[in-house]
Structure formats: C-alpha cells, structure tokens
Design a protein around this motif. Structure first.
Motif, PDB file in Angstrom:
ATOM      1  N   HIS A 112     -44.646  35.058  45.607  1.00 48.83           N
ATOM      2  CA  HIS A 112     -43.979  33.784  45.844  1.00 48.83           C
ATOM      3  C   HIS A 112     -42.489  33.950  45.532  1.00 48.83           C
ATOM      4  O   HIS A 112     -42.121  34.422  44.456  1.00 48.83           O
ATOM      5  CB  HIS A 112     -44.594  32.681  44.982  1.00 48.83           C
ATOM      6  N   VAL A 113     -41.669  33.573  46.490  1.00 47.96           N
ATOM      7  CA  VAL A 113     -40.213  33.727  46.352  1.00 47.96           C
ATOM      8  C   VAL A 113     -39.687  32.719  45.341  1.00 47.96           C
ATOM      9  O   VAL A 113     -40.063  31.542  45.360  1.00 47.96           O
ATOM     10  CB  VAL A 113     -39.525  33.517  47.712  1.00 47.96           C
ATOM     11  N   THR A 121     -33.279  33.964  55.223  1.00 45.77           N
ATOM     12  CA  THR A 121     -34.480  34.710  55.626  1.00 45.77           C
ATOM     13  C   THR A 121     -35.704  34.199  54.891  1.00 45.77           C
ATOM     14  O   THR A 121     -36.762  33.972  55.494  1.00 45.77           O
ATOM     15  CB  THR A 121     -34.301  36.214  55.329  1.00 45.77           C
ATOM     16  N   LEU A 122     -35.563  34.025  53.577  1.00 45.12           N
ATOM     17  CA  LEU A 122     -36.665  33.544  52.746  1.00 45.12           C
ATOM     18  C   LEU A 122     -36.191  32.347  51.940  1.00 45.12           C
ATOM     19  O   LEU A 122     -35.034  32.308  51.498  1.00 45.12           O
ATOM     20  CB  LEU A 122     -37.145  34.645  51.795  1.00 45.12           C
ATOM     21  N   GLN A 126     -41.386  30.112  48.970  1.00 42.39           N
ATOM     22  CA  GLN A 126     -42.111  30.651  50.127  1.00 42.39           C
ATOM     23  C   GLN A 126     -43.061  31.776  49.709  1.00 42.39           C
ATOM     24  O   GLN A 126     -42.812  32.512  48.756  1.00 42.39           O
ATOM     25  CB  GLN A 126     -41.093  31.181  51.145  1.00 42.39           C
ATOM     26  N   THR A 127     -44.168  31.894  50.428  1.00 40.74           N
ATOM     27  CA  THR A 127     -45.138  32.947  50.179  1.00 40.74           C
ATOM     28  C   THR A 127     -44.932  34.087  51.166  1.00 40.74           C
ATOM     29  O   THR A 127     -44.760  33.853  52.362  1.00 40.74           O
ATOM     30  CB  THR A 127     -46.582  32.405  50.329  1.00 40.74           C
ATOM     31  N   VAL A 128     -44.931  35.322  50.656  1.00 40.79           N
ATOM     32  CA  VAL A 128     -44.783  36.497  51.516  1.00 40.79           C
ATOM     33  C   VAL A 128     -45.911  37.480  51.223  1.00 40.79           C
ATOM     34  O   VAL A 128     -46.455  37.502  50.122  1.00 40.79           O
ATOM     35  CB  VAL A 128     -43.417  37.193  51.309  1.00 40.79           C
ATOM     36  N   THR A 129     -46.249  38.268  52.230  1.00 48.90           N
ATOM     37  CA  THR A 129     -47.249  39.315  52.048  1.00 48.90           C
ATOM     38  C   THR A 129     -46.554  40.667  52.021  1.00 48.90           C
ATOM     39  O   THR A 129     -45.743  40.983  52.905  1.00 48.90           O
ATOM     40  CB  THR A 129     -48.284  39.309  53.188  1.00 48.90           C
ATOM     41  N   VAL A 130     -46.868  41.452  51.007  1.00 51.30           N
ATOM     42  CA  VAL A 130     -46.247  42.760  50.807  1.00 51.30           C
ATOM     43  C   VAL A 130     -47.311  43.841  50.964  1.00 51.30           C
ATOM     44  O   VAL A 130     -48.416  43.711  50.432  1.00 51.30           O
ATOM     45  CB  VAL A 130     -45.616  42.848  49.398  1.00 51.30           C
ATOM     46  N   VAL A 201     -42.182  43.870  52.446  1.00 49.76           N
ATOM     47  CA  VAL A 201     -42.608  42.584  52.988  1.00 49.76           C
ATOM     48  C   VAL A 201     -42.967  42.780  54.460  1.00 49.76           C
ATOM     49  O   VAL A 201     -42.140  43.233  55.253  1.00 49.76           O
ATOM     50  CB  VAL A 201     -41.508  41.523  52.826  1.00 49.76           C
ATOM     51  N   ASP A 203     -44.954  40.166  56.111  1.00 49.75           N
ATOM     52  CA  ASP A 203     -45.205  38.858  56.704  1.00 49.75           C
ATOM     53  C   ASP A 203     -44.550  37.800  55.838  1.00 49.75           C
ATOM     54  O   ASP A 203     -44.747  37.775  54.635  1.00 49.75           O
ATOM     55  CB  ASP A 203     -46.716  38.610  56.805  1.00 49.75           C
ATOM     56  N   HIS A 204     -43.757  36.925  56.494  1.00 49.64           N
ATOM     57  CA  HIS A 204     -43.111  35.827  55.762  1.00 49.64           C
ATOM     58  C   HIS A 204     -42.880  34.634  56.669  1.00 49.64           C
ATOM     59  O   HIS A 204     -43.063  34.715  57.869  1.00 49.64           O
ATOM     60  CB  HIS A 204     -41.791  36.306  55.131  1.00 49.64           C
TER      61      HIS A 204
END
Length: 204
Positions: A112-113, A121-122, A126-130, A201, A203-204
């Motif tokens: 979570h950002v 960009t983010l 926001q939730t991102v997949t790493v 990262v 997916d975001h």
C-alpha cells in the motif's frame, strides 16, 4: 475355498495397485498458492507416513510469509526451504509446486502506497502488486528497504553495478514554517544496494 482365496488375492492385488499407483503417479507433494496477501498450502502424502498435514501446512504457510516479507530469496529458494521443512517431517522425496496470482514460480506481494512522492503515477493509499525479483532495469518502479528511509517505493533512475539510484516521480518542492524556521520538502532520492530491493511493481 478356491473362490474365497481368489477373492482375497484379488483384494490384495487391488490394494497394491492403488498404493503403487499413488507412489508411481502422485507421490508426496506440496502445492503452495500465493495471491500477494494470502498463502495456502496443500500437502498430499502417503497415509502410511504418519504426518500431521495440518501442522505441516501451517509451517509451510508461515515460512512462505517470512520469505515474502524479506528482501532475500526467490521462488527457487522458497521451494528449497519448503523441501527442508518436509524433510523434518520425514518426507525426503516431495514435489513442491509454487503457484500464484501472477503465474507459476513467481512470488507476488501486495503493498500500500504511503505519501505522494510518486504522484501522479501512484497515489497515497493506492494498492500495488509487486513481483519479488532482483531482475530490475532503469524505469522500473520498485519497493526497496532503504537503510536511511525504511521501506520505500521509488523509480529506478540509475544502476551502477550493485548500486541502484531511486528517485520520486513527484518533483514538487513544498515549503513550510515550523517554529519560525522555513523547511523545504521534496521527494526522496537515494542509493540502495540490489540486495535491498524487494521487487518490481507490475500492477497499479
């Protein structure tokens, strides 16, 4: 009597075929699935092994979570670690399969950002997949463990050997007075070692 003897022999042969087929075609196996936040483990072992599969699955899940939350290791290392756990249960010939929401033999991690340093960009929250990997290139957004700032999410701007220069997408500078002193705040820029990188990262 002959018919009963034939029946008993037939049952014994059937049992041998069933368990022989188990060892020949199925064998002991561990299937681990990771979706970035949750881990499930399913073990299939011989009924003669006397293994507490619930305990084994819990230990495998705990170990997988540990692997997800440190900067070292990859899917192959995770597989080897699971094999060592199985060996501790007397299982010395186990097939281990790592599957995930992003594919086989890949480890996804959901982050979570926090903050606006990567805006636009983010965004904050926001939730991102790493994908857990050390295979990075200039332009990637990565999650890293900075010795100076802790866990950060930044863009790769330079790579020099084992050193990686990370920068913020948000280049705005803010000014703020605190107790009569003017402070300027801008996005983080820092060097980290490749060993400090959690992953890229995707997916975001």
């Amino acid at each position: 009597m002959a018919n009963k003897g034939t029946l008993v022999i037939g049952i014994i042969v059937l049992i041998i075929l069933i368990f022989g087929g188990y060892f020949l075609f199925i064998g002991d196996s561990v299937n681990v699935y990771i979706d970035g936040e949750n881990v499930t483990s399913q073990t299939i072992v011989s009924p003669f092994a006397g293994v507490d599969t619930n305990r084994l699955n819990k230990e495998i899940c705990d170990y997988t979570f540990q692997s997800m939350n440190n900067t070292t290791g990859n899917a192959k290392d995770l597989q080897q670690g699971i094999l060592r756990i199985c060996l501790g249960y007397g299982l010395d010939n186990v097939k281990v399969k790592i599957d995930s929401s992003i594919g086989e033999n890949k480890i996804p991690i959901v982050y979570h950002v926090e903050g606006n340093s990567m805006y636009p960009t983010l965004n904050d929250g926001q939730t991102v997949t790493v994908e857990k990997t050390k295979n990075i290139k200039v332009g990637n957004i990565v999650v890293a463990n900075s010795p100076e700032y802790g866990r950060i999410i930044k863009r790769v701007s330079q790579i020099k050997g084992d050193q990686v220069y990370l920068t913020s997408d948000n280049t705005d500078t803010t000014q703020e007075y605190r107790n009569g002193v003017l402070y300027e705040t801008k996005g983080i820029t820092t060097w980290v070692n490749t060993t400090d990188i959690y992953g890229v990262v995707i997916d975001h």
